[in-house]
Design a protein around this motif. Structure first.
Motif, short mmCIF file in Angstrom:
data_model
loop_
_atom_site.label_atom_id
_atom_site.label_comp_id
_atom_site.label_asym_id
_atom_site.label_seq_id
_atom_site.Cartn_x
_atom_site.Cartn_y
_atom_site.Cartn_z
N SER A 134 0.80 -1.09 0.07
CA SER A 134 -0.08 -0.09 0.06
C SER A 134 0.74 1.40 0.16
O SER A 134 1.28 1.69 1.17
N PRO A 135 1.17 1.59 -1.10
CA PRO A 135 2.01 3.00 -1.29
C PRO A 135 1.39 4.15 -0.63
O PRO A 135 2.17 5.04 0.01
N GLU A 136 0.04 4.16 -0.45
CA GLU A 136 -0.64 5.53 0.12
C GLU A 136 -0.28 5.26 1.72
O GLU A 136 0.09 6.49 2.25
N LEU A 137 -0.41 4.23 2.17
CA LEU A 137 -0.28 3.91 3.70
C LEU A 137 1.34 3.99 4.14
O LEU A 137 1.50 4.76 4.92
N ARG A 138 2.01 3.66 3.29
CA ARG A 138 3.35 3.77 3.44
C ARG A 138 3.74 5.31 3.55
O ARG A 138 4.57 5.72 4.40
N SER A 139 3.32 6.08 2.59
CA SER A 139 3.57 7.34 2.40
C SER A 139 2.99 8.19 3.74
O SER A 139 3.68 9.15 4.43
N ALA A 140 1.64 7.84 4.18
CA ALA A 140 1.10 8.39 5.47
C ALA A 140 2.08 8.24 6.58
O ALA A 140 2.21 9.15 7.70
N THR A 143 6.17 9.79 6.41
CA THR A 143 6.30 11.53 6.19
C THR A 143 7.39 12.01 6.95
O THR A 143 7.50 11.65 8.12
N LYS A 154 0.20 10.35 12.56
CA LYS A 154 0.60 8.88 12.38
C LYS A 154 0.28 7.91 13.50
O LYS A 154 -0.20 6.48 13.29
#
Length: 274
Positions: A134-140, A143, A154
């Protein structure tokens, strides 16, 4: 770690084990205290340098940290940290890394006491797989914004993902890693926690990626072969990835071997014979 730091860390691990052999010691509370000390030493560069200065006497460094921590954390944490700073360290960062490992280990001891260590180990691996896909989760979660608001966001996300679904120790370990990565990637941090959990049962961790789920027989054969090769039990963390194209990838530490399932088993047997 190398040299003096490695010896100092080994001694600190032994002190932690001796301390937590007493079941009256609250291992979870000790973990929280040690995590707070980790943050203090990470933030206060000058203090960290003084505490790892080889020109300073060990007892003077121990007395300094006792004064600073008195009333801030529990007595067990004060005693453990003061004993740790008496040792010689090759680099100031090594001291912080060591205290952080002691904090994580104390939490794993808390899980072990209630028979939940296997669950925590599995949950750490599964959470890592979720993040990886999940790129979106990783990004969140990764940060670089370290403002109070960003850290709180977070933490709230971790509570949403793991709260009530995972063991409290898993949630605490992941939350600390996400809130205070200290320069580590999320993947590396989760891998390190998995290895630390496995080491408590004197076993290694093998991350096995295959195109399709392995059968029970294949898992047993691979686990037995790897255990013979490494001379200790091996925990198989299994992942399925169609991109493997009918083969298998096995990673233990820095060793990564690719091939078909049959080839991998044959190779393990050949290496054992050699």
């Amino acid at each position: 770690m190398i040299g003096a730091s490695r010896e100092a860390l080994d001694a600190a691990r032994e002190r932690l084990e001796a301390l937590t052999d007493n079941t009256r010691v609250d291992a979870a509370a000790l973990a929280t205290d040690l995590a707070a000390v980790t943050q203090l030493l990470h933030r206060e560069t000058a203090l960290r340098r003084v505490l790892t200065d080889p020109a300073q006497e060990g007892e003077r460094k121990a007395e300094l940290i006792r004064r600073l921590l008195a009333g801030q954390v529990g007595g067990e944490a004060v005693d453990l940290v003061s004993g740790t700073v008496r040792a010689r360290w090759s680099a100031s960062r090594d001291l912080v890394d060591a205290i952080e490992e002691l904090a994580d280990t104390a939490d794993l001891i808390a899980a072990d006491r209630v028979g939940a260590l296997d669950s925590v180990e599995d949950e750490l691996f599964r959470f890592g797989r979720v993040v990886a896909t999940s790129p979106e989760l990783r990004s969140a979660l990764t940060t670089r914004d370290d403002s109070a608001a960003a850290v709180a966001a977070k933490s709230a996300l971790i509570r949403t993902l793991l709260g009530g679904r995972a063991h409290p120790v898993t949630e605490r370990l992941v939350t600390r890693l996400v809130e205070r990565p200290r320069g580590r990637s999320l993947d590396a941090g989760l891998d390190a926690l998995s290895v630390l959990a496995a080491s408590r049962r004197n076993r290694s961790v093998a991350v096995v990626t295959s195109a399709v789920p392995l059968s029970d027989q294949q898992r047993r054969r691979l686990g037995d072969a790897l255990a013979r090769l490494h001379g200790r039990p091996v925990q198989l963390n299994l992942d399925v990835d169609p991109a493997v194209l009918g083969g298998i990838s096995v990673r233990i530490g820095d060793e990564v071997i690719h091939g078909t399932i049959a080839d991998r088993l044959d190779e393990v047997n050949r290496r054992m014979a050699g």
